[in-house]
Design a protein around this motif. Structure first.
Motif, PDB file in Angstrom:
ATOM      1  N   THR A  57       0.995  -1.173  -0.028  1.00 33.52           N
ATOM      2  CA  THR A  57       0.158   0.040   0.004  1.00 33.52           C
ATOM      3  C   THR A  57       0.975   1.285  -0.031  1.00 33.52           C
ATOM      4  OG1 THR A  57      -0.426  -0.025   2.198  1.00 33.52           O
ATOM      5  CG2 THR A  57      -1.970  -1.251   1.095  1.00 33.52           C
ATOM      6  N   HIS A  58       1.906   1.082   0.649  1.00 31.43           N
ATOM      7  CA  HIS A  58       2.883   2.377   0.828  1.00 31.43           C
ATOM      8  C   HIS A  58       4.292   1.739   1.337  1.00 31.43           C
ATOM      9  CE1 HIS A  58       1.136   2.663   4.662  1.00 31.43           C
ATOM     10  NE2 HIS A  58       2.120   3.587   4.998  1.00 31.43           N
ATOM     11  N   VAL A  59       5.277   2.848   1.114  1.00 32.59           N
ATOM     12  CA  VAL A  59       6.687   2.167   1.317  1.00 32.59           C
ATOM     13  C   VAL A  59       7.052   2.635   3.206  1.00 32.59           C
ATOM     14  CG1 VAL A  59       7.327   2.519  -0.978  1.00 32.59           C
ATOM     15  CG2 VAL A  59       7.949   4.209   0.827  1.00 32.59           C
ATOM     16  N   HIS A  60       6.325   3.314   3.903  1.00 35.15           N
ATOM     17  CA  HIS A  60       6.834   3.119   5.381  1.00 35.15           C
ATOM     18  C   HIS A  60       7.073   1.851   5.900  1.00 35.15           C
ATOM     19  CE1 HIS A  60       4.399   6.931   6.369  1.00 35.15           C
ATOM     20  NE2 HIS A  60       5.835   7.253   6.091  1.00 35.15           N
ATOM     21  N   ILE A  61       8.144   1.536   6.778  1.00 33.10           N
ATOM     22  CA  ILE A  61       8.484   0.469   7.237  1.00 33.10           C
ATOM     23  C   ILE A  61       7.607  -0.504   7.775  1.00 33.10           C
ATOM     24  CG2 ILE A  61       9.800   0.210   9.347  1.00 33.10           C
ATOM     25  CD1 ILE A  61      11.611  -0.099   6.068  1.00 33.10           C
ATOM     26  N   GLY A 146      -3.512   9.352  -0.304  1.00 36.25           N
ATOM     27  CA  GLY A 146      -3.124  10.696   0.460  1.00 36.25           C
ATOM     28  C   GLY A 146      -2.465  10.555   1.571  1.00 36.25           C
ATOM     29  N   HIS A 147      -1.865   9.468   1.953  1.00 37.29           N
ATOM     30  CA  HIS A 147      -0.937   9.395   3.218  1.00 37.29           C
ATOM     31  C   HIS A 147       0.353   9.756   2.803  1.00 37.29           C
ATOM     32  CE1 HIS A 147       0.618   7.616   6.659  1.00 37.29           C
ATOM     33  NE2 HIS A 147       1.262   6.436   6.082  1.00 37.29           N
ATOM     34  N   ILE A 148       1.015   9.144   1.992  1.00 36.99           N
ATOM     35  CA  ILE A 148       2.451   9.577   1.530  1.00 36.99           C
ATOM     36  C   ILE A 148       2.496   9.261   0.146  1.00 36.99           C
ATOM     37  CG2 ILE A 148       3.611   9.097   3.830  1.00 36.99           C
ATOM     38  CD1 ILE A 148       4.991   6.779   2.107  1.00 36.99           C
TER      39      ILE A 148
END
Ligand SMILES: [Zn+2]
Length: 454
Positions: A57-61, A146-148
């Motif tokens: 979904t997104h690249v946060h660890i 819309g998060h990062i």
């Protein structure tokens, strides 16, 4: 405790074979919190033979940190993500590998090569088929979260025999009006929704209020030639802050009395430098407001007064220089809770000078130096850093909302925007208080069956 990792599996009759996909494969807490992962956090302790794809979904660890371990466990499928995430994923994992896995350059390169070979970028809004054989089919579509930059929620159309269902995984959702990114739009149809609730129990300050408060703190620095230290580093939040600061400078530069152009901005972090560059390169994915600024000749993430520090030597020089200089400056450095990282050297050099300001923009956990500075700073107290006491004479402030996460009101708006209420909603991600509060609100307002899975 592990990071975000969900499985969606299709179970046909006794003779058919099972297929599944994973949504994210994260590691709980990154180095921003100054905690190393334990072996138990990393283990892939579930069967993966039937997993046909991983969707990121997104690249946060906390959503991607265990990907190297998933590959090591024998996962052979594609890694599906948005186009910006495809650019950022190898970069973020390179850093994670260096910190938690190995310093062996060859090994890191091999793992990254494997990851690059598996990544399948899928444009927002386009269906992509993962399984399509016999009794079963599964396709998915990514939409802006819309998060990062690059963040997506995932719509899955799953079919077993004649039974079809649309399942939506929210990933992390952003707040509307967050700088740089388009706000998430609700899905057109959902049978089952899996939604995060990190801020399921509270709302953020609105953008105007927090921008005004940020401006007031920057004016302090300009008035007395002090430094504003912002303990923050995370992908998304750092870039939002830079964008906001550039906007304040541009909007108030013409005001008489304050020389906004003399304010220097320093971002001191090798990873932030890299990601700020990537954010700049990915301009086509910014929201309309940000793209219009570019067209009008502004450079929100590469403006004149911005300096990015990479090497450790430059970092030490900057600390020494800024502690002595009388030039107004803003420094962004991690970690966010002051438990480690480059911000600690700045704090040691600057806390005892009343011209300086410390501005917290994120959550400060109990037991961290950040929490102590916030609690004792305003009363003229002290904080312990690396075993030594440091008196706090700098002013201490906190501004909420630069979190890149939707608040309670925004989460509710996302659910209520779905034309027909989903049959089932699962509330995940967030502490139990947040989940319970959000479940209560959904039950009262939406009329779906609401679960909090174990
Ligand atoms: Zn996130």
């Amino acid at each position: 405790m592990t990071g975000s990792c969900h499985e969606l599996s299709l179970k046909p009759g006794a003779e058919g074979s099972r297929h599944g996909i994973l949504i994210d494969c994260g590691l709980f807490q990154g180095r921003d919190e100054g905690r190393e992962a334990s072996a138990a956090d990393l283990t892939i302790d579930f069967p993966i033979d039937h997993i046909r794809a991983l969707v990121v979904t997104h690249v946060h660890i906390d959503h991607v940190g265990r990907i190297p371990y998933l590959l090591a466990a024998g996962f052979e499928g594609p890694i599906i993500c948005s186009e910006p995430s495809a650019v950022m994923l190898p970069e973020i994992l390179e850093d994670a590998l260096k910190i938690g896995f190995t310093r062996n350059r060859d090994l890191i390169e091999r793992v990254l090569g494997l990851i690059r070979g598996r990544v399948v970028p899928v444009p927002y809004g386009q269906w992509y088929s993962v399984v399509g054989e016999g009794e079963c089919s599964l396709s998915l579509r990514l939409q802006q979260a819309g998060h990062i930059l690059g963040s997506a929620y995932v719509e899955c159309d799953a079919r077993v025999g004649d039974v079809e269902e649309r399942i939506v995984f929210s990933g992390d959702l952003g707040a509307p009006h967050s700088p740089l990114l388009p706000e998430p739009e609700s899905p057109e149809r959902v049978d089952r929704l899996v939604i995060e609730s990190t801020y399921g129990d509270r709302d953020h300050e609105d953008r105007e209020t927090r921008r005004d408060r940020l401006r007031a703190v920057l004016e302090n620095a300009l008035a007395d030639g002090g430094t504003v230290l912002i303990p923050a580093f995370s992908i998304g939040r750092t870039q939002e802050l830079l964008y906001e600061i550039e906007g304040i400078i541009a909007d108030f530069a013409a005001d008489p009395g304050i020389d906004w152009k003399s304010l220097e901005i320093v971002v001191d972090s090798p990873l932030a430098a890299n990601f700020t560059r990537i954010y700049r390169d990915l301009k086509p994915f910014w929201d309309t407001e940000a793209r219009e600024l570019i067209r009008s000749g502004r450079h929100p993430l590469s403006f004149e007064q911005l300096t990015v520090i990479d090497s450790h030597e430059d970092h030490l020089n900057a600390v020494e220089y800024l502690a002595k200089s009388r030039r107004p400056c803003v420094v962004l450095a991690g970690s966010g809770m002051c438990a480690g990282g480059r911000v600690v050297n700045y704090l040691k050099a600057m806390l005892d000078d009343e011209r300086n300001d410390v501005l917290f923009v994120g959550y400060q956990a109990a037991g961290t130096p950040g929490r102590d500075i916030l609690a004792y700073g305003p009363r003229g107290g002290w904080v312990e850093l690396d075993g030594e006491r440091y008196d706090i004479r700098a002013r201490v402030h906190q501004v909420g909302g630069y979190s890149a996460h939707a608040g309670q009101r925004d989460l509710l708006r996302f659910v209520e925007g779905i034309p027909e209420a989903p049959g089932e909603i699962r509330v995940v991600h967030g502490d139990s208080g947040a989940k319970l509060a959000f479940r209560g609100l959904l039950e009262a307002r939406v009329g779906s069956r609401v679960l909090i899975p174990e």
